[in-house]
Write an enzyme that holds these catalytic residues in place. Structure first.
Site, PDB file in Angstrom:
ATOM      1  N   HIS A  99       0.812  -1.218   0.000  1.00  0.00           N
ATOM      2  CA  HIS A  99       0.000   0.000   0.000  1.00  0.00           C
ATOM      3  C   HIS A  99       0.846   1.269   0.000  1.00  0.00           C
ATOM      4  O   HIS A  99       0.372   2.322  -0.440  1.00  0.00           O
ATOM      5  CB  HIS A  99      -0.928   0.016   1.211  1.00  0.00           C
ATOM      6  CG  HIS A  99      -2.098  -0.906   1.044  1.00  0.00           C
ATOM      7  ND1 HIS A  99      -2.044  -2.226   1.421  1.00  0.00           N
ATOM      8  CD2 HIS A  99      -3.332  -0.723   0.527  1.00  0.00           C
ATOM      9  CE1 HIS A  99      -3.198  -2.797   1.147  1.00  0.00           C
ATOM     10  NE2 HIS A  99      -3.997  -1.911   0.598  1.00  0.00           N
ATOM     11  N   GLY A 100       2.050   1.189   0.529  1.00  0.00           N
ATOM     12  CA  GLY A 100       2.856   2.397   0.504  1.00  0.00           C
ATOM     13  C   GLY A 100       4.093   2.277   1.358  1.00  0.00           C
ATOM     14  O   GLY A 100       4.230   1.357   2.167  1.00  0.00           O
TER      15      GLY A 100
END
Lengths: 302, 477
Positions: B329-330
């Site tokens: 996701h990051g």
């Protein structure tokens, strides 16, 4: 396929008709409504008439808007002994391009003014955020929509303007009471936080400076074209010496003064008493009256 | 280009008409048209990063062809590693370079060292995690013999870049999606009408629900230290509604748009907030990502580890997979911890399956389901607070404040009648979706009623929606 396209077309016609009827009703209501004055509304179009003359026209952002809010408008007019129209926009709406858009529309409607005072927030030359969206406050006018497009407002903002007319919140009658809130002291932490907020990339992006300066030049040329005196004012505040971008903007305006005819006044340190402000940037009602009587009037009289 | 932008409003009908009226007679032309329009769609954001998509696509296309000519398993494996290296290398550089450098520096500084590494000013290309995984799925499927390598370059480029799902999924696997580009598409009115309905649903979720919640959520998370329990709880609840409507709204528009062009994209959300366990929520939330990780990471790892460590091996595999899902996701420890907690909870649920079944018999199914739903939502809510926070410390402070700063009431301005209506609308939409592909699958209703629904939704969006053109949350991933 043809059946599908027919259905889509019929539905689109239905929706567009609905929108047009709604807008027509809206325009009709707006056209038949009485003109408002600057202390009653944040909208400029509701105040702007045709073929009217004023002594002064204010441009800028919230720090100029406060001169009209909370019934201040009439008191400021009285203090200065001049008729005023205030086209400055608060609430993060007072970008340079929007100011140009309103001013050029004002002239398009055959109005006139002797003197334009642009209370220029230096940071507004470093961001697009004051020029985008937030047109919900204005009533719908097809003429203004087209004018805004021509002036250079982006499609998102224009779409936002049209869409906002389908909501019930477009007209905002602001409180008519004086703003008596006042600061008790200068809060250095709040100032640092404010400066930090303006230093964020989207609020302080040098990439915007060139285009915003072009808008400033457009405003200067517009004033010259209509034989108006033009003054740029860096408005009074309590932010101190570290006001973001103040020096750079002053320097650029000085360069422009070699080519164009206008005045600049740096009043940023002229009023430093907290009792005249409701925060570090905005004058309260008492401050607005004091400012117009003792700071602005002597400048205008000179 | 955003689905909720004025540009897309003109782009979509233009592409639709050209696709069916000009390019429909020739499959190659139709695929090339998809490629051109998809590149245009992506380049509208930043044309420079088109080169990454093209490069990734060509590398995997070439490796696929090369694999078909090689029988030696060792060499096939080398080709697979090359594809993994290129794709994950690009992803790693653009998405995780600074994160790893900064974490490395912090770690060394903590231990008393003074490392001298500079982070770079790297721009994160939109959707890189999505298209990288999609193109990587091709080489993995070719290697595993699930897909025959294609020599049809137009079909392959279209498969990687198909604009409706290019920047935020659903992430399609080559095995399921590539064949759709290899056969001619025939216009299906029923499918297209249903696609339009799903697009309308997606716009409703995004513009009306997600974007209305967005400013309140931003305010509460940015100034959480000024708020007390009810407001913080309210902010967290609004965030889980926002992120769901934002992402599932995007998926609805993507799937609906795909259907207009004759494609079937994978269902990405299936009423996740009605799940009775965290395992179930992950079967219903971002389904395409879960499937991808399940097929290409969890199953191979679990198989290997189970033979060595038995159940503990599967548990470790699960925790590892979910930690990586979090990281996907990051580049922030908040995402890693989010994934890690979910991995642990899923492992716990797997290990206690029998015991929980016994408890359900004792309590009765209804009570057990309600308890299960409540527990699941509480875990989801708290992990989402960490997910949304800027840093681990602000996430934990937010949660600590929820338990220590009690007071009554939510500040005026944060709670309004439209928000209450939106809560109601959200639950109604979810409830109506039960047993359907999407909520607006209403073709069985009479036309007058149907059109009244469409028109009402349109008016609702126009009157109460936020037209600020806010980007979709998952674009940043």
């Amino acid at each position: 396929m043809i059946g599908f396209l027919k259905k889509i077309s019929v539905f689109s016609v239905l929706v567009i008709s609905f929108c047009l009827i709604f807008l027509w009703a809206h325009i009709h209501k707006f056209e038949s409504s009485a003109r408002w004055n600057n202390s009653e509304t944040e909208s400029n179009l509701l105040v702007m008439s045709e073929k009217k003359s004023y002594d002064l026209l204010f441009l800028g952002a919230s720090n100029a808007r406060v001169l009209s809010r909370n019934s201040n408008h009439q008191k400021v007019e009285k203090s200065l002994r001049k008729s005023i129209i205030n086209l400055a926009q608060g609430g993060g709406r007072g970008g340079v391009l929007k100011n140009y858009t309103y001013l050029s529309y004002f002239f398009k409607k055959n109005n006139s003014t002797k003197h334009i005072i642009y209370f220029l927030p230096p940071q507004s030359l470093y961001t697009n955020s004051y020029d985008q969206l937030k047109m919900d406050i204005e009533p719908f006018s097809f003429d203004f929509l087209m004018h805004s497009k021509k002036a250079g407002l982006d499609n998102r903002t224009l779409l936002n303007y049209v869409q906002s007319k389908f909501t019930h919140k477009w007209i905002s009658k602001i409180p008519d009471k004086p703003n008596v809130k006042c600061l008790s002291s200068i809060d250095s932490i709040a100032i640092t936080e404010n400066i930090a907020m303006w230093s964020l990339h989207e609020k302080s992006n040098p990439a915007h400076f060139g285009e915003k300066l072009e808008n400033i030049v457009q405003i200067i040329e517009l004033a010259e074209e209509h034989n108006c005196k033009l003054s740029f004012v860096f408005q009074v505040n309590l932010m101190g010496e570290n006001f973001p971008h103040l020096l750079e903007v002053k320097r650029e305006l000085n360069k422009l003064r070699a080519v164009y005819n206008f005045e600049t006044y740096d009043l940023s340190n002229e009023m430093i008493e907290p009792k005249f402000f409701y925060d570090h940037m905005h004058l309260n009602s008492k401050g607005a009256i004091y400012f117009s009587k003792y700071i602005l009037r002597p400048i205008l009289e000179n | 280009m955003l689905f909720n932008s004025i540009e897309f409003f003109f782009f979509l009908p233009t592409v639709f008409l050209l696709y069916w009226f000009v390019f429909s007679r020739n499959l190659i032309a139709q695929n090339l048209f998809i490629v051109a329009t998809s590149y245009f769609f992506y380049g509208w954001w930043d044309w420079r990063f088109l080169s990454l998509i093209i490069f990734s696509s060509l590398v995997d296309y070439g490796i696929g062809i090369r694999m078909s000519n090689v029988t030696n398993d060792h060499r096939r494996k080398k080709l697979l590693y090359l594809s993994v290296f290129v794709n994950l290398g690009l992803l790693g550089f653009f998405k995780y370079f600074n994160f790893f450098i900064e974490s490395f520096v912090q770690g060394f500084t903590f231990l008393g060292g003074t490392p001298n590494f500079q982070s770079l000013n790297v721009i994160l290309p939109v959707g890189i995690s999505f298209y990288t995984f999609q193109t990587l799925s091709y080489t993995l499927d070719v290697y595993n013999g699930k897909v025959k390598p294609t020599s049809n370059i137009s079909a392959f480029l279209a498969f990687v870049s198909f604009f409706p799902q290019l920047v935020a999924g659903p992430i399609e696997r080559a095995e399921r999606f590539l064949p759709q580009f290899l056969k001619s598409r025939i216009f299906d009115q029923k499918k297209a009408s249903d696609g339009m309905r799903q697009i309308l649903l997606g716009l409703l979720k995004k513009i009306l629900i997600a974007d209305t919640c967005a400013p309140i959520v931003s305010d509460i998370f940015a100034n959480y230290s000024d708020y007390s329990t009810p407001t913080l709880l309210y902010g967290a609840v609004l965030f889980i509604i926002q992120i769901y409507c934002d992402f599932s709204g995007y998926s609805d528009i993507a799937i609906g748009t795909g259907r207009l062009f004759g494609f079937d994209l994978l269902k990405n959300f299936d009423i996740p907030y009605f799940s009775k366990s965290t395992t179930e929520i992950w079967r219903r939330w971002h389904i395409s990502l879960g499937n991808w990780f399940n097929s290409y990471l969890f199953i191979p790892i679990a198989k290997k580890m189970a033979t060595k460590l038995g159940t503990s091996g599967i548990t470790l595999g699960l925790i590892l997979t979910f930690t990586i899902i979090g990281l996907w996701h990051g580049a922030n420890w908040t995402f890693v911890v989010f994934g890690l907690i979910h991995g642990v909870v899923l492992s716990f649920e797997m290990l206690t399956k029998k015991a929980r079944r016994k408890i359900s018999k004792l309590t009765g199914q209804t009570v057990f389901s309600i308890l299960g739903w409540a527990t699941t939502m509480i875990i989801w809510l708290f992990t989402c607070i960490i997910f949304r926070s800027e840093s681990l410390s602000s996430g934990t402070n937010y949660i600590v404040r929820m338990f220590t700063e009690f007071s009554i009431g939510i500040p005026k301005g944060l709670l309004s009648i439209p928000i209450v209506i939106i809560f109601g609308l959200f639950f109604l939409l979810e409830w109506l979706q039960k047993g359907k592909e999407h909520t607006f699958q209403v073709s069985n209703l009479n036309i007058g009623f149907r059109w009244s629904i469409y028109l009402s939704v349109f008016v609702l969006i126009l009157s109460f929606g936020k037209f600020n053109n806010d980007s979709f949350i998952y674009f940043q991933f």
